[in-house]
Design a protein around this motif. Sequence first.
Motif, short mmCIF file in Angstrom:
data_model
loop_
_atom_site.label_atom_id
_atom_site.label_comp_id
_atom_site.label_asym_id
_atom_site.label_seq_id
_atom_site.Cartn_x
_atom_site.Cartn_y
_atom_site.Cartn_z
N GLY A 51 33.63 41.32 31.47
CA GLY A 51 33.16 41.04 32.82
C GLY A 51 33.61 42.07 33.84
N HIS A 52 33.10 41.91 35.05
CA HIS A 52 33.30 42.88 36.11
C HIS A 52 34.40 42.48 37.09
CE1 HIS A 52 29.42 45.16 35.45
NE2 HIS A 52 29.22 44.08 34.72
N GLY A 53 34.92 41.25 36.98
CA GLY A 53 35.91 40.78 37.95
C GLY A 53 37.13 41.68 38.03
N PRO A 54 37.61 42.00 39.23
CA PRO A 54 38.67 43.00 39.37
C PRO A 54 40.08 42.50 39.10
CG PRO A 54 37.98 42.21 41.53
CD PRO A 54 37.05 41.58 40.54
N SER A 55 40.31 41.20 39.08
CA SER A 55 41.70 40.73 38.92
C SER A 55 41.85 39.65 37.86
CB SER A 55 42.25 40.23 40.27
OG SER A 55 41.39 39.22 40.80
N ARG A 56 41.13 38.54 38.01
CA ARG A 56 41.31 37.44 37.05
C ARG A 56 40.81 37.82 35.65
NH1 ARG A 56 38.95 31.93 39.30
NH2 ARG A 56 37.11 33.24 39.56
N THR A 57 39.69 38.53 35.59
CA THR A 57 39.16 38.92 34.28
C THR A 57 40.11 39.84 33.52
OG1 THR A 57 36.87 38.60 34.99
CG2 THR A 57 37.25 40.08 33.13
N PRO A 58 40.64 40.92 34.12
CA PRO A 58 41.63 41.73 33.40
C PRO A 58 42.86 40.94 32.97
CG PRO A 58 40.77 42.95 35.26
CD PRO A 58 40.24 41.56 35.39
N ARG A 59 43.30 40.02 33.80
CA ARG A 59 44.48 39.22 33.44
C ARG A 59 44.19 38.36 32.22
NH1 ARG A 59 45.54 34.18 34.33
NH2 ARG A 59 43.91 33.93 35.93
N LEU A 60 43.01 37.76 32.19
CA LEU A 60 42.63 36.92 31.06
C LEU A 60 42.50 37.75 29.78
CD1 LEU A 60 42.15 33.87 31.19
CD2 LEU A 60 39.69 34.34 31.17
N ALA A 61 41.88 38.92 29.91
CA ALA A 61 41.74 39.80 28.75
C ALA A 61 43.10 40.24 28.23
CB ALA A 61 40.90 41.02 29.12
N ALA A 62 44.01 40.57 29.14
CA ALA A 62 45.34 41.02 28.75
C ALA A 62 46.09 39.95 27.97
CB ALA A 62 46.13 41.41 29.98
N LYS A 63 45.83 38.70 28.29
CA LYS A 63 46.56 37.60 27.66
C LYS A 63 45.95 37.17 26.32
CE LYS A 63 48.67 33.13 28.76
NZ LYS A 63 48.84 32.08 29.81
N TYR A 64 44.62 37.18 26.23
CA TYR A 64 43.99 36.55 25.07
C TYR A 64 43.10 37.46 24.22
CZ TYR A 64 45.37 32.17 27.32
OH TYR A 64 46.09 31.16 27.88
N ALA A 65 42.66 38.59 24.74
CA ALA A 65 41.59 39.33 24.08
C ALA A 65 42.11 40.38 23.10
CB ALA A 65 40.70 40.00 25.11
N ASP A 66 41.34 40.58 22.05
CA ASP A 66 41.50 41.73 21.17
C ASP A 66 40.58 42.86 21.60
OD1 ASP A 66 43.23 40.50 18.91
OD2 ASP A 66 41.61 39.05 19.21
N GLU A 67 39.51 42.50 22.31
CA GLU A 67 38.54 43.48 22.79
C GLU A 67 38.10 43.11 24.19
OE1 GLU A 67 35.29 44.19 20.10
OE2 GLU A 67 33.94 44.87 21.71
N PHE A 68 37.97 44.12 25.03
CA PHE A 68 37.42 43.91 26.37
C PHE A 68 36.06 44.58 26.43
CE2 PHE A 68 36.44 45.16 30.67
CZ PHE A 68 36.50 43.92 31.30
#
Length: 307
Positions: free
Chosen positions: A176-193
């Motif tokens: 996603g394009h969100g500047p703050s919450r999306t990166p935080r969520l990816a950093a915590k749970y994602a293997d791929e962004f």
Amino acid sequence: MDLRIFTEPQQGATYDTLLAVAKATEDLGFDAFFRSDHYLRMGTVDGLPGPTDAWITLAGLARETKRIRLGTLMTAGTFRLPGVLAIQVAQVDQMSGGRVELGLGAGWFEEEHKAYGIPFPKEKFARLEEQLEIVTGLWATDPGKTFDFHGTYYDLTESPALPKPAQRKIPVLVGGHGPSRTPRLAAKYADEFNMPFASVEDSERQFGRVRAAAEEAGRDGHELTYSNALVVCVGRDDAEVARRAAAIGREVEELKLNGLAGSPSEVVDKIGRYAEAGSSRIYLQVLDLDDLDHLELISAQVQSQLS
């Protein structure tokens, strides 16, 4: 650079059509077959014969393919309870011999929820965070142990956390394009962004935000895979590009600006720009699913230059 085929079946496709595309994906050496998770067509197309369910489709393809990865961009968090989704995805992973990946998003298309009686809550992003914690937590629970979760929106008590997937860890995609919450969520749970339908410049900026969020969370930002999703329209000459653009109701110049369009060399050059921005995987959004010659051309004259 990995090239994956990404389809939008809600625009009009049967399971047999998707099977033909998936088999071509495998035969032509692409890395994976992904599909959207929508129940209503978008735009002016009629969408006939109607929608197909993402995970039912992938279950069928799991038994009819042997090599390619299979997944969603993105499963809508509004469509399935997280415990049920964890069971579905783990089962399809078992059926595929360990080739499944889960892209999970908040859900955004309100009209399809209205059309099929699916609740469309206001607090979708907060729900998504709990869903990611539950799905990944269920899969990570050791056999013989139970999983508990008591959140704002979901409550699980003494779940046996079964079945387990075939893979030790199913890759999870956040995008996603969100500047703050999306990166935080990816950093915590994602293997791929995944950065969908974005320019090189916007992709590079968002990849940087995700890496920074990962570092802040105590994780190596380079652990994640960074990818893009872009519509593709390739032709051997200008006439073939124009024909393919017309078939999907788009203009050539607009596609060249916002997607991957033009001759094979033009597309290879633009993919190179995304690679320089940090992308190592491209999901090629193929909108005309009856044009398998398009996939053959991409395999022979684009993918062959990237390997």
